[in-house]
Scaffold this motif. Sequence first.
Motif, PDB file in Angstrom:
ATOM      1  N   LEU A  57       0.845  -1.188   0.000  1.00 53.13           N
ATOM      2  CA  LEU A  57       0.000   0.000   0.000  1.00 53.13           C
ATOM      3  C   LEU A  57       0.886   1.246   0.000  1.00 53.13           C
ATOM      4  CD1 LEU A  57      -2.696  -0.961   2.665  1.00 53.13           C
ATOM      5  CD2 LEU A  57      -2.644  -1.481   0.219  1.00 53.13           C
ATOM      6  N   SER A  58       0.408   2.263  -0.698  1.00 51.37           N
ATOM      7  CA  SER A  58       1.133   3.523  -0.764  1.00 51.37           C
ATOM      8  C   SER A  58       0.192   4.669  -0.434  1.00 51.37           C
ATOM      9  CB  SER A  58       1.712   3.723  -2.167  1.00 51.37           C
ATOM     10  OG  SER A  58       2.347   4.981  -2.277  1.00 51.37           O
ATOM     11  N   CYS A  59       0.721   5.689   0.236  1.00 54.15           N
ATOM     12  CA  CYS A  59      -0.078   6.860   0.587  1.00 54.15           C
ATOM     13  C   CYS A  59       0.798   8.096   0.424  1.00 54.15           C
ATOM     14  CB  CYS A  59      -0.569   6.741   2.019  1.00 54.15           C
ATOM     15  SG  CYS A  59      -1.411   8.198   2.657  1.00 54.15           S
ATOM     16  N   ALA A  60       0.315   9.041  -0.378  1.00 59.20           N
ATOM     17  CA  ALA A  60       1.072  10.262  -0.631  1.00 59.20           C
ATOM     18  C   ALA A  60       0.304  11.466  -0.116  1.00 59.20           C
ATOM     19  CB  ALA A  60       1.340  10.416  -2.123  1.00 59.20           C
ATOM     20  N   ALA A  61       0.992  12.309   0.630  1.00 60.56           N
ATOM     21  CA  ALA A  61       0.397  13.535   1.156  1.00 60.56           C
ATOM     22  C   ALA A  61       0.782  14.713   0.275  1.00 60.56           C
ATOM     23  CB  ALA A  61       0.873  13.781   2.584  1.00 60.56           C
ATOM     24  N   SER A  62      -0.183  15.596   0.067  1.00 54.09           N
ATOM     25  CA  SER A  62       0.086  16.787  -0.735  1.00 54.09           C
ATOM     26  C   SER A  62      -0.714  17.955  -0.187  1.00 54.09           C
ATOM     27  CB  SER A  62      -0.265  16.552  -2.205  1.00 54.09           C
ATOM     28  OG  SER A  62      -1.656  16.299  -2.351  1.00 54.09           O
ATOM     29  N   GLY A  63      -0.280  19.155  -0.551  1.00 62.47           N
ATOM     30  CA  GLY A  63      -0.983  20.346  -0.100  1.00 62.47           C
ATOM     31  C   GLY A  63      -0.054  21.300   0.602  1.00 62.47           C
ATOM     32  N   SER A  64      -0.636  22.117   1.452  1.00 63.12           N
ATOM     33  CA  SER A  64       0.101  23.164   2.148  1.00 63.12           C
ATOM     34  C   SER A  64       0.753  22.594   3.415  1.00 63.12           C
ATOM     35  CB  SER A  64      -0.845  24.312   2.505  1.00 63.12           C
ATOM     36  OG  SER A  64      -0.145  25.344   3.160  1.00 63.12           O
ATOM     37  N   ILE A  65       1.846  21.889   3.209  1.00 61.66           N
ATOM     38  CA  ILE A  65       2.492  21.166   4.308  1.00 61.66           C
ATOM     39  C   ILE A  65       3.784  21.849   4.719  1.00 61.66           C
ATOM     40  CG2 ILE A  65       3.537  18.979   5.010  1.00 61.66           C
ATOM     41  CD1 ILE A  65       1.668  17.620   2.944  1.00 61.66           C
ATOM     42  N   PHE A  66       3.905  22.154   5.991  1.00 57.21           N
ATOM     43  CA  PHE A  66       5.167  22.659   6.538  1.00 57.21           C
ATOM     44  C   PHE A  66       6.032  21.496   6.991  1.00 57.21           C
ATOM     45  CE2 PHE A  66       8.126  25.503   8.375  1.00 57.21           C
ATOM     46  CZ  PHE A  66       8.495  24.998   9.605  1.00 57.21           C
TER      47      PHE A  66
ATOM     48  N   LYS B  58       9.258  12.752  -0.402  1.00 57.32           N
ATOM     49  CA  LYS B  58       8.053  12.643  -1.227  1.00 57.32           C
ATOM     50  C   LYS B  58       6.775  12.638  -0.394  1.00 57.32           C
ATOM     51  CE  LYS B  58      10.372  10.000  -4.870  1.00 57.32           C
ATOM     52  NZ  LYS B  58      10.375   8.722  -5.663  1.00 57.32           N
ATOM     53  N   ASN B  59       6.905  12.818   0.920  1.00 60.20           N
ATOM     54  CA  ASN B  59       5.731  12.808   1.819  1.00 60.20           C
ATOM     55  C   ASN B  59       4.888  11.560   1.599  1.00 60.20           C
ATOM     56  OD1 ASN B  59       6.458  15.264   2.940  1.00 60.20           O
ATOM     57  ND2 ASN B  59       5.165  16.453   1.560  1.00 60.20           N
ATOM     58  N   THR B  60       5.560  10.433   1.527  1.00 58.84           N
ATOM     59  CA  THR B  60       4.896   9.171   1.207  1.00 58.84           C
ATOM     60  C   THR B  60       5.170   8.135   2.285  1.00 58.84           C
ATOM     61  OG1 THR B  60       5.069   9.602  -1.167  1.00 58.84           O
ATOM     62  CG2 THR B  60       4.752   7.316  -0.484  1.00 58.84           C
ATOM     63  N   VAL B  61       4.160   7.337   2.581  1.00 58.95           N
ATOM     64  CA  VAL B  61       4.315   6.215   3.497  1.00 58.95           C
ATOM     65  C   VAL B  61       3.875   4.949   2.778  1.00 58.95           C
ATOM     66  CG1 VAL B  61       2.010   6.532   4.523  1.00 58.95           C
ATOM     67  CG2 VAL B  61       3.802   5.333   5.801  1.00 58.95           C
ATOM     68  N   LEU B  62       4.634   3.880   3.001  1.00 64.77           N
ATOM     69  CA  LEU B  62       4.356   2.592   2.368  1.00 64.77           C
ATOM     70  C   LEU B  62       4.057   1.555   3.443  1.00 64.77           C
ATOM     71  CD1 LEU B  62       7.289   2.500  -0.212  1.00 64.77           C
ATOM     72  CD2 LEU B  62       4.962   3.289  -0.607  1.00 64.77           C
ATOM     73  N   LEU B  63       3.244   0.571   3.080  1.00 65.07           N
ATOM     74  CA  LEU B  63       3.009  -0.575   3.955  1.00 65.07           C
ATOM     75  C   LEU B  63       3.184  -1.826   3.116  1.00 65.07           C
ATOM     76  CD1 LEU B  63       2.158  -1.437   6.843  1.00 65.07           C
ATOM     77  CD2 LEU B  63      -0.164  -1.682   5.932  1.00 65.07           C
ATOM     78  N   GLN B  64       4.269  -2.527   3.350  1.00 68.77           N
ATOM     79  CA  GLN B  64       4.519  -3.801   2.683  1.00 68.77           C
ATOM     80  C   GLN B  64       3.886  -4.901   3.517  1.00 68.77           C
ATOM     81  OE1 GLN B  64       6.057  -4.492  -0.335  1.00 68.77           O
ATOM     82  NE2 GLN B  64       5.329  -6.576   0.032  1.00 68.77           N
ATOM     83  N   MET B  65       2.966  -5.634   2.919  1.00 61.23           N
ATOM     84  CA  MET B  65       2.227  -6.665   3.632  1.00 61.23           C
ATOM     85  C   MET B  65       2.565  -8.025   3.018  1.00 61.23           C
ATOM     86  SD  MET B  65      -1.471  -4.772   4.075  1.00 61.23           S
ATOM     87  CE  MET B  65      -1.817  -4.800   2.316  1.00 61.23           C
TER      88      MET B  65
ATOM     89  N   THR C 154      -8.226  -9.058   5.919  1.00 62.20           N
ATOM     90  CA  THR C 154      -9.207  -8.411   5.051  1.00 62.20           C
ATOM     91  C   THR C 154      -9.856  -7.234   5.755  1.00 62.20           C
ATOM     92  OG1 THR C 154      -9.683 -10.430   3.809  1.00 62.20           O
ATOM     93  CG2 THR C 154     -11.388  -8.727   3.822  1.00 62.20           C
ATOM     94  N   ALA C 155      -9.785  -6.071   5.131  1.00 60.73           N
ATOM     95  CA  ALA C 155     -10.307  -4.846   5.741  1.00 60.73           C
ATOM     96  C   ALA C 155     -10.133  -3.692   4.765  1.00 60.73           C
ATOM     97  CB  ALA C 155      -9.582  -4.532   7.045  1.00 60.73           C
ATOM     98  N   VAL C 156     -10.739  -2.580   5.113  1.00 56.51           N
ATOM     99  CA  VAL C 156     -10.422  -1.322   4.441  1.00 56.51           C
ATOM    100  C   VAL C 156      -9.264  -0.696   5.206  1.00 56.51           C
ATOM    101  CG1 VAL C 156     -11.212   0.958   3.757  1.00 56.51           C
ATOM    102  CG2 VAL C 156     -12.779  -0.998   3.635  1.00 56.51           C
ATOM    103  N   TYR C 157      -8.211  -0.367   4.493  1.00 53.97           N
ATOM    104  CA  TYR C 157      -7.015   0.208   5.108  1.00 53.97           C
ATOM    105  C   TYR C 157      -6.993   1.719   4.868  1.00 53.97           C
ATOM    106  CZ  TYR C 157      -5.109  -4.380   6.111  1.00 53.97           C
ATOM    107  OH  TYR C 157      -4.898  -5.643   6.627  1.00 53.97           O
ATOM    108  N   TYR C 158      -6.768   2.446   5.945  1.00 48.46           N
ATOM    109  CA  TYR C 158      -6.758   3.906   5.893  1.00 48.46           C
ATOM    110  C   TYR C 158      -5.380   4.437   6.265  1.00 48.46           C
ATOM    111  CZ  TYR C 158     -11.860   3.465   6.025  1.00 48.46           C
ATOM    112  OH  TYR C 158     -13.172   3.152   5.757  1.00 48.46           O
ATOM    113  N   CYS C 159      -4.942   5.419   5.524  1.00 48.85           N
ATOM    114  CA  CYS C 159      -3.719   6.133   5.832  1.00 48.85           C
ATOM    115  C   CYS C 159      -4.064   7.342   6.698  1.00 48.85           C
ATOM    116  CB  CYS C 159      -3.064   6.587   4.524  1.00 48.85           C
ATOM    117  SG  CYS C 159      -1.578   7.578   4.708  1.00 48.85           S
ATOM    118  N   GLU C 160      -3.201   7.651   7.651  1.00 45.73           N
ATOM    119  CA  GLU C 160      -3.394   8.806   8.525  1.00 45.73           C
ATOM    120  C   GLU C 160      -2.093   9.562   8.647  1.00 45.73           C
ATOM    121  OE1 GLU C 160      -2.229   9.104  11.938  1.00 45.73           O
ATOM    122  OE2 GLU C 160      -3.610  10.521  12.830  1.00 45.73           O
ATOM    123  N   CYS C 161      -2.204  10.877   8.684  1.00 47.63           N
ATOM    124  CA  CYS C 161      -1.011  11.722   8.692  1.00 47.63           C
ATOM    125  C   CYS C 161      -1.233  12.920   9.607  1.00 47.63           C
ATOM    126  CB  CYS C 161      -0.729  12.184   7.257  1.00 47.63           C
ATOM    127  SG  CYS C 161       0.566  13.401   7.078  1.00 47.63           S
TER     128      CYS C 161
END
Length: 121
Positions: free
Chosen positions: A20-29, A75-82, A90-97
């Motif tokens: 799974l990959s999750c990328a954050a974007s926007g007005s980030i300090f 790259k403001n990215t988090v990965l989850l290697q499963m 089995t589930a819905v996986y959510y990224c949180e930042c």
Amino acid sequence: QVQLVESGGGLVQAGGSLRLSCAASGSIFSIDAMGWYRQAPGKQRELVAVISSVGSTNYADSVKGRFTISRDNAKNTVLLQMNSLKPEDTAVYYCECTGRLASSIARFEVWGQGTLVTVSA
């Protein structure tokens, strides 16, 4: 002002792998912790894994030794290697930042839209 885009979910047989990959974007300090949570049908959302800004990690006991969380700060990215997936994953996986906004340095917390992981027996 901050958005998360997740990808990588899908259907896999027991014993298989997904990333799974999750990328954050926007007005980030700055970004503090990034993590993955999951919610199975009829169950509460639970922590899967979290990683701090300096790389410290924490895992749910149920995934230790099978899942690996990592992040690319540039790259403001988090990965989850499963790996060694089980039907109970089995589930819905959510990224949180969490972090601070560039415009005001105020703290933020955002969630992704969720990505479905289905592991067949």
